[in-house]
Design a protein around this motif. Sequence first.
Motif, PDB file in Angstrom:
ATOM      1  N   ASP A   1       0.804  -1.221   0.000  1.00  0.00           N
ATOM      2  CA  ASP A   1       0.000   0.000   0.000  1.00  0.00           C
ATOM      3  C   ASP A   1       0.841   1.276   0.000  1.00  0.00           C
ATOM      4  O   ASP A   1       0.303   2.383  -0.093  1.00  0.00           O
TER       5      ASP A   1
ATOM      6  N   LEU B   1       0.027   4.494  -1.992  1.00  0.00           N
ATOM      7  CA  LEU B   1      -0.439   4.234  -3.360  1.00  0.00           C
ATOM      8  C   LEU B   1      -1.764   4.934  -3.647  1.00  0.00           C
ATOM      9  O   LEU B   1      -2.020   5.313  -4.784  1.00  0.00           O
ATOM     10  N   ARG B   2      -2.573   5.149  -2.625  1.00  0.00           N
ATOM     11  CA  ARG B   2      -3.856   5.834  -2.840  1.00  0.00           C
ATOM     12  C   ARG B   2      -3.654   7.291  -3.261  1.00  0.00           C
ATOM     13  O   ARG B   2      -4.555   7.907  -3.811  1.00  0.00           O
TER      14      ARG B   2
ATOM     15  N   ILE C   1      -1.424   8.242  -5.494  1.00  0.00           N
ATOM     16  CA  ILE C   1      -0.993   8.292  -6.900  1.00  0.00           C
ATOM     17  C   ILE C   1      -2.245   8.440  -7.757  1.00  0.00           C
ATOM     18  O   ILE C   1      -3.094   7.557  -7.802  1.00  0.00           O
TER      19      ILE C   1
ATOM     20  N   LEU D   1       4.843   8.733 -12.239  1.00  0.00           N
ATOM     21  CA  LEU D   1       3.814   8.684 -11.207  1.00  0.00           C
ATOM     22  C   LEU D   1       3.305  10.111 -11.035  1.00  0.00           C
ATOM     23  O   LEU D   1       4.078  11.015 -10.717  1.00  0.00           O
TER      24      LEU D   1
ATOM     25  N   CYS E   1      -2.346   0.224  -7.048  1.00  0.00           N
ATOM     26  CA  CYS E   1      -2.954   1.554  -6.784  1.00  0.00           C
ATOM     27  C   CYS E   1      -4.469   1.466  -6.865  1.00  0.00           C
ATOM     28  O   CYS E   1      -5.181   1.997  -6.008  1.00  0.00           O
TER      29      CYS E   1
ATOM     30  N   GLN F   1      -6.157   0.147  -3.869  1.00  0.00           N
ATOM     31  CA  GLN F   1      -6.165   1.020  -2.689  1.00  0.00           C
ATOM     32  C   GLN F   1      -7.258   2.086  -2.751  1.00  0.00           C
ATOM     33  O   GLN F   1      -7.456   2.821  -1.797  1.00  0.00           O
ATOM     34  N   LYS F   2      -7.942   2.200  -3.864  1.00  0.00           N
ATOM     35  CA  LYS F   2      -8.938   3.265  -4.029  1.00  0.00           C
ATOM     36  C   LYS F   2     -10.340   2.775  -3.862  1.00  0.00           C
ATOM     37  O   LYS F   2     -10.645   1.659  -3.837  1.00  0.00           O
TER      38      LYS F   2
END
Length: 192
Positions: free
Chosen positions: A119, A134-135, A137, A160, A188, A191-192
């Motif tokens: 993450d 990662l959230r 990005i 990125l 990514c 993580q969203k």
Amino acid sequence: PVMGACCSEVEPAPGSAAAKAGALAAMPPPPPAMDREDPEPKALPPPELAKQAMVEYMDAGDAEVETADDSVTSKEQRQQAKEVVKTFVKDMVKGRKMNVMTQAGQLKTCVVSLSRQLDTLKIKVGTQTRSIPLRDIDEIAAGSDVEGIATPLDDLCATLILSDDCITFRFADLNGRDTFVMCLLMFCNGQK
């Protein structure tokens, strides 16, 4: 500083006409059609129609074989994709030396790693370390088509894009770039 710098298809070939013609010539003629009420054999169709029917039958057979091959190919592709992701995760959790590009286009060696929870991306240049959830990005761009940044990009770059910054990595080859982009994008999105 480098950390804040805004950085930068196999289908099986169908059988040749010659191969189909050779297979057609090697096949025995089809048996005459039998009617259940009339045990007498019906007359065979003219040779042109029989040949056309056989070609259509063989084409349909090729389609079935290609479909079977496609499913095997799809299964093999899924297995290969799993292996690629597994290798990527293993390498990235350990930490991997990569090149990060400055706004001026200079390459600096850094160590990039993923947390065990997959993450957070960590980038270490010298004694500086930057952790990026990662959230955070917003986008990952492959190649040189990134608008709004001054970094000189090329096809070997992956950028990125964060809400207030961007970081570009440059890879030795397109395969390395594409693997990085695909795998990181997958994590990514998770993580969203």
